[in-house]
Design a protein around this motif. Structure first.
Motif, PDB file in Angstrom:
ATOM      1  N   LYS A   1       0.816  -1.220   0.000  1.00 36.53           N
ATOM      2  CA  LYS A   1       0.000   0.000   0.000  1.00 36.53           C
ATOM      3  C   LYS A   1       0.851   1.272   0.000  1.00 36.53           C
ATOM      4  CE  LYS A   1      -3.905  -2.240   2.147  1.00 36.53           C
ATOM      5  NZ  LYS A   1      -4.920  -2.213   3.145  1.00 36.53           N
ATOM      6  N   ASN A   2       1.787   1.327  -0.932  1.00 39.68           N
ATOM      7  CA  ASN A   2       2.661   2.481  -1.137  1.00 39.68           C
ATOM      8  C   ASN A   2       3.586   2.801   0.032  1.00 39.68           C
ATOM      9  OD1 ASN A   2       1.695   2.865  -3.734  1.00 39.68           O
ATOM     10  ND2 ASN A   2       0.030   4.164  -3.013  1.00 39.68           N
ATOM     11  N   ARG A   3       3.805   1.863   0.957  1.00 38.67           N
ATOM     12  CA  ARG A   3       4.760   2.064   2.057  1.00 38.67           C
ATOM     13  C   ARG A   3       6.129   1.488   1.699  1.00 38.67           C
ATOM     14  NH1 ARG A   3       2.501   2.929   7.316  1.00 38.67           N
ATOM     15  NH2 ARG A   3       4.645   3.439   7.823  1.00 38.67           N
TER      16      ARG A   3
ATOM     17  N   PHE B   1      11.535   2.012   1.958  1.00 41.75           N
ATOM     18  CA  PHE B   1      10.436   1.917   2.931  1.00 41.75           C
ATOM     19  C   PHE B   1      10.101   3.338   3.391  1.00 41.75           C
ATOM     20  CE2 PHE B   1       8.970   1.618   7.372  1.00 41.75           C
ATOM     21  CZ  PHE B   1       7.794   0.898   7.143  1.00 41.75           C
ATOM     22  N   HIS B   2       8.822   3.696   3.310  1.00 38.46           N
ATOM     23  CA  HIS B   2       8.341   5.006   3.769  1.00 38.46           C
ATOM     24  C   HIS B   2       7.892   4.817   5.219  1.00 38.46           C
ATOM     25  CE1 HIS B   2       8.319   6.871  -0.235  1.00 38.46           C
ATOM     26  NE2 HIS B   2       7.988   5.675  -0.660  1.00 38.46           N
TER      27      HIS B   2
ATOM     28  N   LYS C   1       3.327   7.386   6.730  1.00 41.88           N
ATOM     29  CA  LYS C   1       2.324   6.970   5.749  1.00 41.88           C
ATOM     30  C   LYS C   1       2.220   7.909   4.555  1.00 41.88           C
ATOM     31  CE  LYS C   1      -2.321   5.179   5.454  1.00 41.88           C
ATOM     32  NZ  LYS C   1      -3.530   4.843   6.191  1.00 41.88           N
ATOM     33  N   ASN C   2       2.304   9.214   4.754  1.00 38.11           N
ATOM     34  CA  ASN C   2       2.128  10.180   3.672  1.00 38.11           C
ATOM     35  C   ASN C   2       3.453  10.699   3.105  1.00 38.11           C
ATOM     36  OD1 ASN C   2      -0.653  10.000   3.827  1.00 38.11           O
ATOM     37  ND2 ASN C   2      -0.769  11.583   5.401  1.00 38.11           N
TER      38      ASN C   2
END
Length: 177
Positions: free
Chosen positions: A109-111, A171-172, A175-176
């Protein structure tokens, strides 16, 4: 200043380097084409081609005055003006043509994202033969084949391929981000 003593009846000499004038031209040209693609929500693909060429031309001149000395009193009998033309590096060109591809895949999920890429290049290098000295000018008379002229650099052509690959993981933490 360099002093050469008289030897075997030859008069002594004093050699004066008056100036050296180095110069070089580096001419570089290139082109790059790139395209970016999105496949679905997870893949960001970059593909491209690039090519460049560098031409090198270098030369220098040494301006020298040779004073011929009198054996009797060491005074100057005559002066000889000499220019020595040299090419410190051979006239050469370098060419490279390359292709690259990279895929950035979004995971979790985009992380988290995974990047896979690769590149291949064809490289060509050529240079001309260089003689040393290239020429001499003695009291205004040019000689393109002076005594003692030797090959400083041989003419060479070289062709090669290179390739590289890369893998990355990002890795983000936020979250944003």
């Amino acid at each position: 200043v360099k002093n050469i003593p008289s030897i075997n009846g030859q008069p002594g000499k004093q050699i004066n380097v008056l100036k050296v004038t180095p110069a070089a031209t580096h001419d570089t040209q290139g082109i790059q084409m790139q395209t970016d693609w999105t496949f679905g929500e997870r893949h960001y693909l970059i593909a491209g081609l690039d090519a460049w060429q560098k031409d090198l031309d270098s030369h220098r001149e040494k301006y020298i005055r040779i004073d011929v000395l009198s054996p009797a009193d060491g005074g100057v009998i005559k002066s000889i003006n000499q220019v020595i033309g040299e090419r410190p590096l051979p006239a050469a060109f370098y060419r490279s043509v390359g292709a690259y591809l990279q895929d950035e895949m979004a995971l979790l999920k985009n992380r988290l994202s995974l990047t896979l890429g690769g590149r291949i290049d064809q490289i060509n290098v050529e240079n001309e033969q260089v003689l040393n000295p290239l020429y001499t000018i003695v009291d205004g008379t040019r000689n393109n084949s002076p005594a003692g002229q030797t090959v400083l650099w041989k003419a060479i052509k070289a062709h090669d391929q290179s390739w590289s690959g890369n893998v990355g993981l990002l890795f983000h933490a936020l979250k944003n981000a």
